[in-house]
Design an enzyme around this catalytic site. Structure first.
Site, PDB file in Angstrom:
ATOM      1  N   SER A  35       0.831  -1.219   0.000  1.00 53.89           N
ATOM      2  CA  SER A  35       0.000   0.000   0.000  1.00 53.89           C
ATOM      3  C   SER A  35       0.862   1.264   0.000  1.00 53.89           C
ATOM      4  O   SER A  35       0.338   2.369  -0.041  1.00 53.89           O
ATOM      5  CB  SER A  35      -0.922   0.008   1.219  1.00 53.89           C
ATOM      6  N   ASN A 122      -1.923  -2.604  13.196  1.00 53.64           N
ATOM      7  CA  ASN A 122      -3.385  -2.456  13.180  1.00 53.64           C
ATOM      8  C   ASN A 122      -3.854  -1.221  13.956  1.00 53.64           C
ATOM      9  O   ASN A 122      -4.685  -0.448  13.466  1.00 53.64           O
ATOM     10  CB  ASN A 122      -4.043  -3.721  13.731  1.00 53.64           C
ATOM     11  N   THR A 167     -40.652  27.096  -8.714  1.00 54.01           N
ATOM     12  CA  THR A 167     -40.957  25.735  -8.252  1.00 54.01           C
ATOM     13  C   THR A 167     -41.249  24.951  -9.524  1.00 54.01           C
ATOM     14  O   THR A 167     -41.796  25.517 -10.488  1.00 54.01           O
ATOM     15  CB  THR A 167     -42.171  25.683  -7.302  1.00 54.01           C
ATOM     16  N   HIS A 168     -40.848  23.710  -9.551  1.00 52.48           N
ATOM     17  CA  HIS A 168     -40.966  22.890 -10.786  1.00 52.48           C
ATOM     18  C   HIS A 168     -40.240  23.540 -11.962  1.00 52.48           C
ATOM     19  O   HIS A 168     -40.587  23.293 -13.113  1.00 52.48           O
ATOM     20  CB  HIS A 168     -42.439  22.639 -11.158  1.00 52.48           C
ATOM     21  N   SER A 289     -15.018  27.001 -26.986  1.00 51.35           N
ATOM     22  CA  SER A 289     -15.182  25.820 -27.828  1.00 51.35           C
ATOM     23  C   SER A 289     -14.191  25.913 -28.980  1.00 51.35           C
ATOM     24  O   SER A 289     -13.902  27.002 -29.474  1.00 51.35           O
ATOM     25  CB  SER A 289     -16.610  25.777 -28.364  1.00 51.35           C
ATOM     26  N   LYS A 295     -18.892  30.495 -28.055  1.00 52.98           N
ATOM     27  CA  LYS A 295     -19.166  29.773 -26.806  1.00 52.98           C
ATOM     28  C   LYS A 295     -18.300  30.241 -25.636  1.00 52.98           C
ATOM     29  O   LYS A 295     -17.116  30.500 -25.780  1.00 52.98           O
ATOM     30  CB  LYS A 295     -18.931  28.267 -27.003  1.00 52.98           C
ATOM     31  N   ASN A 297     -18.178  28.387 -22.048  1.00 46.78           N
ATOM     32  CA  ASN A 297     -18.783  27.265 -21.330  1.00 46.78           C
ATOM     33  C   ASN A 297     -18.492  27.316 -19.829  1.00 46.78           C
ATOM     34  O   ASN A 297     -17.361  27.581 -19.431  1.00 46.78           O
ATOM     35  CB  ASN A 297     -18.266  25.942 -21.899  1.00 46.78           C
ATOM     36  N   GLU A 302     -19.837  22.743 -14.225  1.00 45.60           N
ATOM     37  CA  GLU A 302     -20.176  21.447 -14.836  1.00 45.60           C
ATOM     38  C   GLU A 302     -19.322  20.323 -14.253  1.00 45.60           C
ATOM     39  O   GLU A 302     -19.814  19.235 -13.958  1.00 45.60           O
ATOM     40  CB  GLU A 302     -19.954  21.497 -16.351  1.00 45.60           C
ATOM     41  N   TYR A 329      -9.239  -6.686  12.714  1.00 45.30           N
ATOM     42  CA  TYR A 329      -8.641  -6.144  11.496  1.00 45.30           C
ATOM     43  C   TYR A 329      -8.616  -7.199  10.390  1.00 45.30           C
ATOM     44  O   TYR A 329      -8.327  -8.373  10.632  1.00 45.30           O
ATOM     45  CB  TYR A 329      -7.206  -5.658  11.766  1.00 45.30           C
ATOM     46  N   GLN A 334      -7.173  -2.172   4.098  1.00 48.17           N
ATOM     47  CA  GLN A 334      -6.182  -1.402   3.348  1.00 48.17           C
ATOM     48  C   GLN A 334      -6.840  -0.677   2.163  1.00 48.17           C
ATOM     49  O   GLN A 334      -6.339   0.338   1.703  1.00 48.17           O
ATOM     50  CB  GLN A 334      -5.080  -2.335   2.852  1.00 48.17           C
ATOM     51  N   LYS A 337      -8.137   3.403   1.820  1.00 48.73           N
ATOM     52  CA  LYS A 337      -7.371   4.644   1.643  1.00 48.73           C
ATOM     53  C   LYS A 337      -7.610   5.346   0.316  1.00 48.73           C
ATOM     54  O   LYS A 337      -7.849   6.555   0.277  1.00 48.73           O
ATOM     55  CB  LYS A 337      -5.883   4.368   1.836  1.00 48.73           C
TER      56      LYS A 337
HETATM   57  N1  ARG Z   1      -1.082  -1.364   5.190  1.00 51.25           N
HETATM   58  C1  ARG Z   1      -2.024  -1.857   6.152  1.00 51.25           C
HETATM   59  C2  ARG Z   1      -3.355  -1.138   5.980  1.00 51.25           C
HETATM   60  O1  ARG Z   1      -3.391  -0.169   5.327  1.00 51.25           O
HETATM   61  C3  ARG Z   1      -1.505  -1.628   7.523  1.00 51.25           C
HETATM   62  C4  ARG Z   1      -1.997  -2.617   8.527  1.00 51.25           C
HETATM   63  C5  ARG Z   1      -1.525  -3.964   8.203  1.00 51.25           C
HETATM   64  N2  ARG Z   1      -1.769  -4.889   9.235  1.00 51.25           N
HETATM   65  C6  ARG Z   1      -1.615  -6.203   9.043  1.00 51.25           C
HETATM   66  N3  ARG Z   1      -1.857  -6.981  10.040  1.00 51.25           N
HETATM   67  N4  ARG Z   1      -1.284  -6.705   7.869  1.00 51.25           N
HETATM   68  O2  ARG Z   1      -4.368  -1.543   6.481  1.00 51.25           O
END
Ligand code: ARG
Length: 474
Positions: A35, A122, A167-168, A289, A295, A297, A302, A329, A334, A337
């Site tokens: 990660s 964790n 309205t509407h 455009s 134009k 825009n 948007e 956990y 992971q 994120k």
């Molecule tokens: N990279 C992991 C995450 O984002 C960190 C925690 C990993 N813990 C584990 N027991 N593998 O969740």
């Protein structure tokens, strides 16, 4: 896919957790499970969490003063190295946590290996994300306030600028443009209070939950929590490491913000069209455009409207990610994120765009006024006039309906009919009717809390400004 699933074993078996393994991780699995490519953005929060953990460990006697000082110096040196762009991130080390820990040991020697005492990745990652989301909530809440102040400024500037209210999407009654801006402000005021409410629940420290069950070391969870500005520690170690409700809650607040911004955007897009022609957006917020030279825009509104979908999508990702996960956990987490980061980035960009764009919006007062004069926007005022002269409202509604039908046939607004023509529908109508049939008369008559009379709009704008300005800076 850069590595074939079955082509290799990595050379290196020296993982931080490598003790019980007899062969190296498959190269594909290494990349698939890593990660660090995206969680490196948590480095500040990870280092802050480690500093608090080390300071706590020394206080309870698990680390000596020298060990703690060495760890803190090492962590600060790593922080600077990362900031300077000199840190060598490694996918082999999987995530931000192990990259930093291994750099610490490389830098200060085996004392670095003591940092992870009484801790697990964790509770570490749960702490990092809470710190990160808390910081982002503060930035987003601040941006919400900036957009609000821009709207309040417009409300004051254009308290007596008249436009048709809908309205509407059909002309309903004349309103003040400032009143419309204050309606948007109300939405953002609720968004702000939702963010602050979510912040209260997220501001607790999972540190000390360790892997899932707590730790055998004599840790002081209150102390590490207070060092990180948390209101206190979480109460249950299993929940601490598995809970991502706070991320979902903030994602939900952000989705509501985007829902609101998409509504504002829709109106801005309509209002800049030749058919409405109510406002001008500054050229620097628009594009042209490549084929149609005329134009201009409204790309920014948007795009904000378009980006709403991706934020809602990330909220759904997070909810689905957590669905059915057993305690505690799981590696699934992971996956929290990337959606979370993209969602927060997107909301910040959209709010920033609005905070810069709204102050430069100008009203095309003549065409707003002309539009308000079409569509019989003061018909309700005529009905109210008749009621005040004793006619029951339903009968007044009928009289006005007939007058409007007559006006349509003559291609004339109610205010353009003669007194005699109006009197043919009701003997209660006298010369003073023309005061209520004007746009100004219609607005000024709605002079109560929450009404569109310019006097009320100015009062409401002042009250809104005081609320925004009274907010604490975090
Ligand atoms: N990279 C992991 C995450 O984002 C960190 C925690 C990993 N813990 C584990 N027991 N593998 O969740």
């Amino acid at each position: 896919m850069s590595d074939k699933p079955n082509d290799s074993k990595t050379e290196d078996t020296s993982k931080l957790w490598g003790g019980r393994f007899s062969e190296a991780t498959d190269a594909f699995v290494q990349r698939f499970t890593a990660s660090v490519q995206f969680d490196r953005r948590l480095y500040q929060h990870d280092i802050d969490g480690s500093v608090a953990h080390a300071v706590m460990l020394q206080r309870v006697g698990v680390l000596t003063l020298d060990e703690k000082n060495l760890i803190l110096e090492g962590l600060e040196a790593i922080r600077h190295e990362i900031e300077a762009g000199d840190f060598a991130w490694s996918v082999e080390l999987e995530d931000v946590h192990m990259n930093i820990e291994s750099a610490l040991t490389a830098r200060i020697g085996s004392v670095g290996k003591k940092l992870h005492t009484g801790r697990s990745r964790n509770d570490q990652v749960a702490t990092d994300i809470r710190l990160y989301v808390r910081e982002q909530v503060d930035i987003i809440a601040d941006l919400v306030g900036k957009v609000q102040l821009a709207l309040v400024d417009l409300a004051e500037r254009d308290a007596d600028t008249i436009m048709p209210g809908f309205t509407h999407l059909q002309t309903a009654q004349p309103i003040s443009f400032g009143h419309h801006m204050l309606a948007w402000n109300e939405m953002l005021e609720r968004d702000y209070s939702r963010l602050i409410d979510a912040r209260k629940r997220l501001n607790v420290s999972p540190l000390g939950a360790a892997a899932l069950a707590g730790t055998t070391f004599p840790i002081d969870r209150d102390y590490s929590a207070s060092l990180l500005g948390f209101d206190g520690p979480t109460r249950n170690s299993l929940d601490s490491v598995s809970d991502r409700d706070f991320a979902i809650e903030v994602a939900s607040c952000c989705s509501t913000i985007m829902m609101h911004l998409s509504r504002f955007s829709e109106e801005l897009v309509l209002w800049t069209s030749a058919q409405f022609d109510f406002i001008d957006l500054p050229d620097r917020f628009c594009t042209g455009s490549s084929i149609m030279p005329q134009k201009k825009n409204p790309d920014v509104p948007e795009l904000v409207r378009g980006k709403t979908g991706r934020v809602f999508g990330h909220l759904m990702s997070l909810l689905t990610l957590m669905k059915s996960q057993p305690l505690a956990y799981n590696k699934d987490n992971q996956e929290d994120k990337e959606p979370l980061f993209d969602l927060l980035d997107t909301v910040k960009d959209c709010l920033f765009a609005y905070s810069e764009m709204m102050p430069a919006v100008t009203c095309k007062k003549d065409s707003m006024r002309a539009a308000a004069l079409q569509g019989y926007a003061t018909a309700t005022d005529l009905a109210d006039y008749l009621v005040k002269r004793g006619l029951p409202f339903r009968d007044a509604h009928e009289v006005v309906g007939k007058s409007v039908a007559f006006g349509i046939a003559q291609n004339k607004d109610l205010s353009q009919l003669t007194l005699e023509q109006l009197q043919s529908f009701s003997g209660l109508i006298e010369q003073d009717v023309f005061e209520v049939l004007t746009l100004e008369g219609s607005l000024n008559a709605r002079d109560h809390l929450g009404g569109t009379a310019p006097r009320q709009v100015l009062l409401a704008a002042g009250a809104a400004r005081s609320l925004i300005e009274a907010r604490p800076t975090r």
